[in-house]
Scaffold this motif. Sequence first.
Motif, PDB file in Angstrom:
ATOM      1  N   THR A 127       0.946  -1.156   0.004  1.00  0.00           N
ATOM      2  CA  THR A 127      -0.047  -0.032   0.043  1.00  0.00           C
ATOM      3  C   THR A 127       0.699   1.200   0.046  1.00  0.00           C
ATOM      4  O   THR A 127       2.142   1.213   0.372  1.00  0.00           O
ATOM      5  N   SER A 169      -6.063  -4.070  -5.218  1.00  0.00           N
ATOM      6  CA  SER A 169      -6.579  -3.214  -4.126  1.00  0.00           C
ATOM      7  C   SER A 169      -6.781  -3.991  -2.827  1.00  0.00           C
ATOM      8  O   SER A 169      -7.242  -5.319  -2.803  1.00  0.00           O
ATOM      9  N   GLY A 171      -8.676  -3.857   0.467  1.00  0.00           N
ATOM     10  CA  GLY A 171      -9.744  -3.015   0.944  1.00  0.00           C
ATOM     11  C   GLY A 171     -10.199  -1.927   0.122  1.00  0.00           C
ATOM     12  O   GLY A 171     -10.191  -1.942  -1.025  1.00  0.00           O
ATOM     13  N   GLN A 172      -9.935  -0.883   0.886  1.00  0.00           N
ATOM     14  CA  GLN A 172     -10.055   0.733   0.244  1.00  0.00           C
ATOM     15  C   GLN A 172      -8.674   1.152  -0.155  1.00  0.00           C
ATOM     16  O   GLN A 172      -8.587   2.105  -0.776  1.00  0.00           O
ATOM     17  N   SER A 173      -7.548   0.403   0.155  1.00  0.00           N
ATOM     18  CA  SER A 173      -6.228   0.885   0.116  1.00  0.00           C
ATOM     19  C   SER A 173      -5.659   0.342  -1.518  1.00  0.00           C
ATOM     20  O   SER A 173      -5.905  -1.117  -1.914  1.00  0.00           O
TER      21      SER A 173
END
Length: 362
Positions: A127, A169, A171-173
């Motif tokens: 990330t 990705s 999750g949201q990252s």
Amino acid sequence: MHSFRLERHHLTQRAPKKDLARGVGEIGGVQAQVMSAAEVQVGVRVDCRVDDVRDALWKRKTLAKTWLMRGTLHLVPAEDLPVFAAAMGAFGIRNTNAWLKWMQITEAELTDLIDAIGCALGGQPLTREELIAKVGKGRSERIQAAMKSGWGGVLKPVARRGLLCFGPSRGQSVTFVRPEPWLGAWREVDPDAALTEVARRYLHAYGPATKRDFARWWGTWPGVGNRAWAGLAGDLVPVSIDGHPADLLKSDVARISKQPTAGSVQLLPGFDPYVMGHSSRDHIVEAVNVSKVSRTAGWISPVVLVDGRVAGTWSHVAVKGTLQVAVEPFQRLAAKTKVEVRRRAASLAETLGLARTEVRIP
């Protein structure tokens, strides 16, 4: 001319799913700053679903996502990424003094940071936060702040060197990887040869076109059109389009002269390559309607394409397994065009994995 480009963009007949990556490569990639739009850009050209595009990116790794033309995110075939990276690294967007000042970083610090990020990345996705922790350790808060900047920031120059692309990705990252270990292969390509190859592919899909058209599609680099056209010397034929000079690949002359003019109706998503391919959109949309297509902040609307020209815009939402499409035509559409719009909407629903459609056309 329109029929030729429609065929080259696989908009008259979709490519088979097995040729998904090849179809993306034949149009020079698809713009992916809005990933959902990129998936549909592929879906209207290839007989596939959006899940197939995701599988091509993250499982089969036949597509790669990174910053390329115009400093914008694109999907390109994984096997072609070394070509795009070689051309972009030599002839891509330059790091101007104004940009460096805005980022509060020097040229030397940026060069060091690019190398450090390239070394830190491998085949395991990181990330942005993990990358900052790994590379930023021991560096000043100013340098760490530059790494945290939005819209790609210092990561774009790393991508232009072929040292970074996106991973799946978490999750949201978003995550990043180094292309060579992630894709499993890499090759060094001469930058001039790479630029010539990219220009050849551009003309194959968007021709007839001009050096200015190519430069606008490619991005800001002084003289990139002249450099690319010089590489194609001997392979080009000058033509005239409504009295305006342009160039065409010699190998396409016979094809374009025999191209049928049969009607075609398409629902193209936002930022579609067909709409983005030239320096002006006068050839596909009337001046009075340009602002409805090219909106503020560089936003390019989804468009209804009739015989290669923009006849309106459209929008959609998915509600309980139903694709709801609203069309805003510039003029009243013919009955047969409305039938084709509904057929295209049904095809789009299938691409998105939805069972039903509802189409509203004034």
